[in-house]
Design an enzyme around this catalytic site. Structure first.
Site, short mmCIF file in Angstrom:
data_model
loop_
_atom_site.label_atom_id
_atom_site.label_comp_id
_atom_site.label_asym_id
_atom_site.label_seq_id
_atom_site.Cartn_x
_atom_site.Cartn_y
_atom_site.Cartn_z
N HIS A 194 2.22 5.34 -3.23
CA HIS A 194 2.35 6.78 -3.19
C HIS A 194 3.58 7.11 -4.41
O HIS A 194 4.77 6.38 -4.00
CB HIS A 194 2.65 7.44 -1.72
CG HIS A 194 1.45 7.26 -1.10
ND1 HIS A 194 0.56 8.11 -1.15
CD2 HIS A 194 1.05 6.17 0.04
CE1 HIS A 194 -0.55 7.61 -0.45
NE2 HIS A 194 -0.31 6.57 0.30
N ARG A 201 -3.68 8.19 5.30
CA ARG A 201 -3.56 6.89 5.82
C ARG A 201 -3.99 7.02 7.54
O ARG A 201 -3.89 6.16 8.18
CB ARG A 201 -2.17 6.60 5.68
CG ARG A 201 -1.51 6.35 4.55
CD ARG A 201 -2.34 5.30 3.57
NE ARG A 201 -1.91 5.12 2.45
CZ ARG A 201 -2.66 4.18 1.30
NH1 ARG A 201 -3.51 3.40 1.80
NH2 ARG A 201 -2.05 4.08 0.30
N GLN A 207 0.86 -1.30 0.02
CA GLN A 207 -0.17 -0.06 0.07
C GLN A 207 0.98 1.25 -0.11
O GLN A 207 0.67 2.27 -0.64
CB GLN A 207 -1.01 0.03 1.37
CG GLN A 207 -2.04 -1.17 1.35
CD GLN A 207 -2.51 -1.12 2.55
OE1 GLN A 207 -3.63 -0.30 2.85
NE2 GLN A 207 -2.54 -1.93 3.41
C1 FAD Z 1 -8.53 3.89 2.19
C2 FAD Z 1 -7.81 3.78 0.91
C3 FAD Z 1 -8.38 2.70 0.35
C4 FAD Z 1 -7.54 2.39 -1.05
N1 FAD Z 1 -8.26 1.21 -1.62
C5 FAD Z 1 -7.59 0.60 -2.93
C6 FAD Z 1 -8.01 -0.33 -3.77
O1 FAD Z 1 -8.96 -1.08 -3.20
N2 FAD Z 1 -7.38 -0.61 -4.76
C7 FAD Z 1 -6.39 -0.03 -5.25
O2 FAD Z 1 -5.58 -0.28 -6.13
N3 FAD Z 1 -5.79 1.18 -4.54
C8 FAD Z 1 -6.45 1.57 -3.47
N4 FAD Z 1 -5.94 2.62 -2.51
C9 FAD Z 1 -4.82 3.30 -3.11
C10 FAD Z 1 -4.99 4.67 -3.74
O3 FAD Z 1 -5.93 4.35 -4.85
C11 FAD Z 1 -3.83 5.40 -4.25
O4 FAD Z 1 -3.09 4.68 -5.12
C12 FAD Z 1 -2.87 5.64 -2.93
O5 FAD Z 1 -3.35 5.99 -2.07
C13 FAD Z 1 -1.80 6.67 -3.46
O6 FAD Z 1 -2.16 7.76 -3.31
P1 FAD Z 1 -2.31 8.94 -4.54
O7 FAD Z 1 -2.95 8.69 -5.85
O8 FAD Z 1 -2.82 10.33 -3.96
O9 FAD Z 1 -0.65 9.17 -4.95
P2 FAD Z 1 0.69 9.86 -4.62
O10 FAD Z 1 1.68 9.53 -5.22
O11 FAD Z 1 0.60 10.24 -3.19
O12 FAD Z 1 0.19 11.40 -5.28
C14 FAD Z 1 -0.19 12.54 -4.63
C15 FAD Z 1 -0.93 13.28 -5.27
O13 FAD Z 1 -0.18 13.73 -6.71
C16 FAD Z 1 -1.03 13.73 -7.74
N5 FAD Z 1 -0.46 12.89 -8.72
C17 FAD Z 1 0.20 11.90 -8.44
N6 FAD Z 1 0.52 11.13 -9.62
C18 FAD Z 1 -0.15 11.71 -10.57
C19 FAD Z 1 -0.45 11.22 -12.04
N7 FAD Z 1 0.21 10.40 -12.46
N8 FAD Z 1 -1.38 12.05 -12.65
C20 FAD Z 1 -1.98 13.26 -11.87
N9 FAD Z 1 -1.90 13.46 -10.91
C21 FAD Z 1 -0.74 12.81 -10.04
C22 FAD Z 1 -2.47 13.50 -7.38
O14 FAD Z 1 -3.13 14.52 -6.97
C23 FAD Z 1 -2.17 12.59 -6.06
O15 FAD Z 1 -3.15 12.57 -4.99
C24 FAD Z 1 -6.53 2.95 -1.52
C25 FAD Z 1 -6.14 3.90 -0.72
C26 FAD Z 1 -6.63 4.47 0.59
C27 FAD Z 1 -6.07 5.58 1.24
#
Ligand code: FAD
Length: 285
Positions: free
Chosen positions: A114, A204, A110
């Site tokens: 990020h 988280r 998980q």
């Molecule tokens: C409660 C919970 C449940 C979840 N359940 C699942 C699940 O069932 N299945 C699953 O696959 N995942 C799941 N996830 C993971 C989730 O989908 C994200 O992949 C993960 O939390 C990483 O966060 P982020 O996308 O904000 O990425 P980060 O890398 O932390 O990105 C930070 C921010 O930067 C921007 N950003 C980053 N990359 C890009 C990009 N390529 N294009 C545009 N903007 C970008 C976005 O605004 C993003 O929010 C879950 C997460 C949580 C917290």
């Protein structure tokens, strides 16, 4: 036939705080220490913020901040305002490096999702020969039916035992590791800038997050608090700065930290209707 009425979802209690269980994992802030944070971190972010609004060169702004010529409360006020306004690039200039150990592969999978503003290095299952591979025991299994717990432990121990036998039979570690369960513990180093750390903590520390990663971010927050209560104060569930909860699964409001956005919008709509009925219009903003 009339549509079946969906029964109201029973209100559940706020998920149990995983911090009450010792999960055998740790998060240690390797860099920076308190002295560096106090001397340079707040001045660095202040310099980034102030440069946008000043005729002074950044090196002069930084010198004044580091040499105590700027009121620390004024620096903190400016930084708080900028963070609350969402001007996040200013807090990308400072980074925190954590040693994370004893977490499960379930957690690490998980965590490494990020991508922005964060770097990871993780213990290799190809190159490390795990002589004493250890596993995470979830609280629900530890405190649940003893017979099921026994079977869980036998299953995990069996997998780890088979791993050892495969190695002894000459199977390379990169293949033997296929028997490892998700519960297998692992170690990582994580470096993240403050913007990414606030974002990750927002997701988280939320009660919707899985218990183990939530516990990890409680430890991470504790570490940042130790070197800077001011910077640590920005690490909070995302609903805290937002003012409302935007999690779909909390529409029943079972987590009470902040009201769900549906309730907030509902209250707004009611207020708006009442104002209209009284011949007044609420301002659009
Ligand atoms: C409660 C919970 C449940 C979840 N359940 C699942 C699940 O069932 N299945 C699953 O696959 N995942 C799941 N996830 C993971 C989730 O989908 C994200 O992949 C993960 O939390 C990483 O966060 P982020 O996308 O904000 O990425 P980060 O890398 O932390 O990105 C930070 C921010 O930067 C921007 N950003 C980053 N990359 C890009 C990009 N390529 N294009 C545009 N903007 C970008 C976005 O605004 C993003 O929010 C879950 C997460 C949580 C917290």
């Amino acid at each position: 036939m009339a549509d079946a009425i969906e029964p109201a979802r029973a209100k559940t209690a706020i998920p149990r705080n995983p911090g009450r269980h010792d999960l055998g994992m740790s998060a240690t802030l390797l860099f920076p220490n308190r002295e560096i944070v106090e001397k340079y971190y707040v001045p660095l972010v202040y310099t980034a913020c102030r440069t946008c609004y000043s005729e002074l060169e950044p090196q002069e702004i930084f010198r004044r901040a580091v040499e105590g010529e700027v009121n620390p409360a004024a620096m903190q006020r400016l930084i708080s305002n900028v963070i609350e306004s969402g001007h996040g690039s200013t807090i990308e200039h400072i980074v925190f490096t954590f040693a994370i150990s004893g977490v499960s592969r379930t957690l690490s999978h998980q965590l490494v999702r990020h991508r922005a503003g964060v770097a990871f290095d993780q213990q290799s299952q190809r190159y490390v020969k795990f002589k004493g591979a250890a596993a995470m025991l979830p609280g629900t299994i530890a405190d649940g039916d003893p017979a099921l717990r026994e079977r869980y432990e036998a299953q995990v121990d069996g997998a780890l035992g088979l791993y050892g036998e495969l190695l002894e039979a000459g199977v390379p570690g990169e293949d033997a590791r296929f028997v490892f369960p998700n519960a297998t513990r692992t170690n990582l180093v994580m470096t993240t800038n403050l913007r990414a750390l606030i974002h990750m903590s927002g997701l988280r520390l939320c009660t919707m997050a899985q218990w183990e990663i939530r516990r990890l971010f409680q430890l991470v927050r504790h570490e940042v608090f130790t070197v800077s209560p001011f910077l640590g104060s920005f690490l909070a569930p995302k609903c805290v700065p937002l003012g409302y909860c935007d999690e779909f699964n909390n529409r029943d409001g079972h987590c009470p930290i902040r009201p769900h956005k549906d309730a907030v919008l509902g209250a707004w709509a009611e207020k708006h209707a009442a104002a209209k009925a009284a011949g007044r219009d609420l301002p659009a903003t």
